[in-house]
Scaffold this motif. Structure first.
Motif, PDB file in Angstrom:
ATOM      1  N   LEU A  30      14.738 -37.080  28.677  1.00 44.49           N
ATOM      2  CA  LEU A  30      14.299 -38.017  27.648  1.00 44.49           C
ATOM      3  C   LEU A  30      12.805 -37.879  27.382  1.00 44.49           C
ATOM      4  O   LEU A  30      12.020 -37.612  28.297  1.00 44.49           O
ATOM      5  CB  LEU A  30      14.614 -39.455  28.059  1.00 44.49           C
ATOM      6  CG  LEU A  30      16.099 -39.823  28.179  1.00 44.49           C
ATOM      7  CD1 LEU A  30      16.249 -41.260  28.676  1.00 44.49           C
ATOM      8  CD2 LEU A  30      16.823 -39.646  26.850  1.00 44.49           C
ATOM      9  N   ASN A  31      12.421 -38.060  26.134  1.00 47.88           N
ATOM     10  CA  ASN A  31      11.004 -38.057  25.786  1.00 47.88           C
ATOM     11  C   ASN A  31      10.432 -39.466  25.931  1.00 47.88           C
ATOM     12  O   ASN A  31      11.118 -40.388  26.401  1.00 47.88           O
ATOM     13  CB  ASN A  31      10.793 -37.494  24.372  1.00 47.88           C
ATOM     14  CG  ASN A  31      11.499 -38.309  23.294  1.00 47.88           C
ATOM     15  OD1 ASN A  31      11.830 -39.478  23.499  1.00 47.88           O
ATOM     16  ND2 ASN A  31      11.719 -37.708  22.138  1.00 47.88           N
ATOM     17  N   HIS A  63      22.065 -47.159  31.041  1.00 50.25           N
ATOM     18  CA  HIS A  63      21.601 -47.446  29.696  1.00 50.25           C
ATOM     19  C   HIS A  63      22.470 -46.759  28.650  1.00 50.25           C
ATOM     20  O   HIS A  63      23.112 -45.743  28.918  1.00 50.25           O
ATOM     21  CB  HIS A  63      20.149 -46.993  29.539  1.00 50.25           C
ATOM     22  CG  HIS A  63      19.485 -47.527  28.317  1.00 50.25           C
ATOM     23  ND1 HIS A  63      19.424 -46.831  27.135  1.00 50.25           N
ATOM     24  CD2 HIS A  63      18.880 -48.727  28.081  1.00 50.25           C
ATOM     25  CE1 HIS A  63      18.791 -47.557  26.227  1.00 50.25           C
ATOM     26  NE2 HIS A  63      18.452 -48.716  26.770  1.00 50.25           N
ATOM     27  N   ARG A  64      22.483 -47.313  27.462  1.00 57.02           N
ATOM     28  CA  ARG A  64      23.282 -46.759  26.375  1.00 57.02           C
ATOM     29  C   ARG A  64      22.826 -45.361  25.974  1.00 57.02           C
ATOM     30  O   ARG A  64      23.564 -44.639  25.311  1.00 57.02           O
ATOM     31  CB  ARG A  64      23.243 -47.692  25.161  1.00 57.02           C
ATOM     32  CG  ARG A  64      21.892 -47.756  24.464  1.00 57.02           C
ATOM     33  CD  ARG A  64      21.826 -48.854  23.410  1.00 57.02           C
ATOM     34  NE  ARG A  64      22.863 -48.745  22.421  1.00 57.02           N
ATOM     35  CZ  ARG A  64      23.276 -49.745  21.649  1.00 57.02           C
ATOM     36  NH1 ARG A  64      22.735 -50.949  21.784  1.00 57.02           N
ATOM     37  NH2 ARG A  64      24.203 -49.569  20.750  1.00 57.02           N
ATOM     38  N   TYR A  65      21.591 -44.955  26.356  1.00 63.49           N
ATOM     39  CA  TYR A  65      21.156 -43.587  26.058  1.00 63.49           C
ATOM     40  C   TYR A  65      21.874 -42.570  26.947  1.00 63.49           C
ATOM     41  O   TYR A  65      21.888 -41.380  26.634  1.00 63.49           O
ATOM     42  CB  TYR A  65      19.646 -43.448  26.233  1.00 63.49           C
ATOM     43  CG  TYR A  65      18.816 -44.165  25.198  1.00 63.49           C
ATOM     44  CD1 TYR A  65      19.377 -44.675  24.024  1.00 63.49           C
ATOM     45  CD2 TYR A  65      17.442 -44.342  25.381  1.00 63.49           C
ATOM     46  CE1 TYR A  65      18.606 -45.335  23.083  1.00 63.49           C
ATOM     47  CE2 TYR A  65      16.662 -44.987  24.439  1.00 63.49           C
ATOM     48  CZ  TYR A  65      17.246 -45.492  23.302  1.00 63.49           C
ATOM     49  OH  TYR A  65      16.484 -46.148  22.360  1.00 63.49           O
ATOM     50  N   ILE A  98      15.149 -39.103  20.876  1.00 60.88           N
ATOM     51  CA  ILE A  98      14.915 -39.664  22.211  1.00 60.88           C
ATOM     52  C   ILE A  98      14.911 -38.602  23.305  1.00 60.88           C
ATOM     53  O   ILE A  98      14.682 -38.932  24.474  1.00 60.88           O
ATOM     54  CB  ILE A  98      15.957 -40.752  22.547  1.00 60.88           C
ATOM     55  CG1 ILE A  98      17.381 -40.174  22.561  1.00 60.88           C
ATOM     56  CG2 ILE A  98      15.848 -41.929  21.584  1.00 60.88           C
ATOM     57  CD1 ILE A  98      18.443 -41.158  23.058  1.00 60.88           C
ATOM     58  N   HIS A  99      15.157 -37.333  22.959  1.00 59.74           N
ATOM     59  CA  HIS A  99      15.209 -36.261  23.963  1.00 59.74           C
ATOM     60  C   HIS A  99      14.038 -35.296  23.817  1.00 59.74           C
ATOM     61  O   HIS A  99      13.496 -35.110  22.728  1.00 59.74           O
ATOM     62  CB  HIS A  99      16.513 -35.475  23.858  1.00 59.74           C
ATOM     63  CG  HIS A  99      17.732 -36.268  24.164  1.00 59.74           C
ATOM     64  ND1 HIS A  99      18.460 -36.914  23.184  1.00 59.74           N
ATOM     65  CD2 HIS A  99      18.355 -36.528  25.336  1.00 59.74           C
ATOM     66  CE1 HIS A  99      19.484 -37.536  23.757  1.00 59.74           C
ATOM     67  NE2 HIS A  99      19.432 -37.318  25.055  1.00 59.74           N
ATOM     68  N   ARG A 100      13.709 -34.662  24.919  1.00 61.97           N
ATOM     69  CA  ARG A 100      12.773 -33.548  24.876  1.00 61.97           C
ATOM     70  C   ARG A 100      13.442 -32.386  24.143  1.00 61.97           C
ATOM     71  O   ARG A 100      14.673 -32.258  24.181  1.00 61.97           O
ATOM     72  CB  ARG A 100      12.384 -33.122  26.296  1.00 61.97           C
ATOM     73  CG  ARG A 100      11.692 -34.221  27.102  1.00 61.97           C
ATOM     74  CD  ARG A 100      11.329 -33.733  28.495  1.00 61.97           C
ATOM     75  NE  ARG A 100      10.786 -34.808  29.306  1.00 61.97           N
ATOM     76  CZ  ARG A 100       9.515 -35.206  29.273  1.00 61.97           C
ATOM     77  NH1 ARG A 100       8.674 -34.578  28.456  1.00 61.97           N
ATOM     78  NH2 ARG A 100       9.091 -36.187  30.036  1.00 61.97           N
ATOM     79  N   PRO A 101      12.679 -31.534  23.478  1.00 62.23           N
ATOM     80  CA  PRO A 101      13.283 -30.406  22.763  1.00 62.23           C
ATOM     81  C   PRO A 101      14.179 -29.567  23.665  1.00 62.23           C
ATOM     82  O   PRO A 101      13.788 -29.186  24.765  1.00 62.23           O
ATOM     83  CB  PRO A 101      12.057 -29.609  22.300  1.00 62.23           C
ATOM     84  CG  PRO A 101      10.968 -30.622  22.180  1.00 62.23           C
ATOM     85  CD  PRO A 101      11.210 -31.588  23.304  1.00 62.23           C
ATOM     86  N   GLY A 102      15.408 -29.359  23.205  1.00 62.13           N
ATOM     87  CA  GLY A 102      16.359 -28.548  23.947  1.00 62.13           C
ATOM     88  C   GLY A 102      17.136 -29.294  25.016  1.00 62.13           C
ATOM     89  O   GLY A 102      18.008 -28.713  25.675  1.00 62.13           O
TER      90      GLY A 102
END
Length: 264
Positions: A30-31, A63-65, A98-102
């Protein structure tokens, strides 16, 4: 992981979005936006705590993420043509990644999360609904939610305070819907709507089958009714206690419906 608290009454409270736990491997992907967990249903477990001592609670702790247990397991959109978030969200409610690239979950990872997190939550919910129905002849699933009152990407203007969802009046008996509507409409200083922007997530739509004795209703509360809607998401005691009085009235009235035989 789920938490289950069993009660002897006819109501099961679903708490799918109060969890804030993140497994280490998912946290690492996650970012900064994702790690903020802004889309949590903040304090909802606290808001309903102690309103009745006989309710059953089923709560998702992740969490929902990680995965949204209030979405269909096949990932189908609940609101075709409208902005929403999916089974394993790629963005927050505002549309920010919400995520880091890749690091976005691929199909294999989504299936793993479905098996590890989504399926156990619904197995627990199904078990408790069956137990409650066996005891009372019927069961009421009351799905507990909250959301910021202003999110332009998801809806226009300001959200009403009480958002009642019954999947267009199909997930519960009319008397259940009308009972909740009446209490919300009479709550001075609050606004309410039924089957507006939120008409019930997958939980409400999947379990709500009044002809079988399972009545499901979703309550989406505007977070402005009980807390500060920006980080650090502070609980407002005075506002919350006022709201809790109305929520207790709803749960008490639903329990009375069962006791009176109105749902048999």
């Amino acid at each position: 992981m789920i938490e289950v608290t069993r009660g002897d009454g006819p109501i099961v409270l679903g708490l799918p979005h109060t969890g804030t736990e993140l497994p280490d491997d998912i946290r690492a992907g996650l970012n900064e936006t994702g790690l903020a967990l802004a889309d949590t249903d903040w304090h909802i477990d606290r808001l309903y705590s102690g309103l009745r001592d006989d309710v059953t609670l089923v709560r998702q702790v992740e969490h929902r993420y990680v995965i949204d247990v209030n979405r269909p397991p096949d990932g189908e959109s609940l609101y075709p043509g409208q902005n929403t978030t999916g089974l394993c969200p790629l963005s927050d409610f505002d549309g920010l990644p919400i995520h880091r690239p890749g690091a976005e979950p691929d199909a294999e990872e989504i299936e793993r999360r479905r098996a590890v997190f989504h399926a156990p939550y619904h197995a627990g919910l199904s078990t408790e609904l069956a137990r409650v129905k066996e005891k009372h002849g019927v069961a009421i699933l009351y799905d507990c939610h909250s959301i910021r009152s202003v999110i332009p990407r998801l809806f226009d203007g300001r959200l009403p305070d009480f958002n009642i969802g019954t999947n267009l009046s199909t997930s519960c008996a009319p008397v259940v819907e009308k009972t909740v509507e009446k209490i919300c409409a009479a709550a001075e200083g609050y606004t309410s709507v039924t089957n507006g922007r939120f008409r019930g997530g997958w939980t409400t739509r999947h379990y709500g089958a009044p002809e079988t004795g399972i009545h499901a209703i979703q309550m989406e509360l505007a977070q402005s009714t009980y807390m500060e809607e920006t980080a650090p998401w502070r609980w407002d005691s005075a506002m919350a206690e006022r709201l809790r009085g109305h929520l207790a009235q709803i749960l008490n009235a639903l329990s009375d419906l069962v006791k009176s035989g109105a749902l048999r």
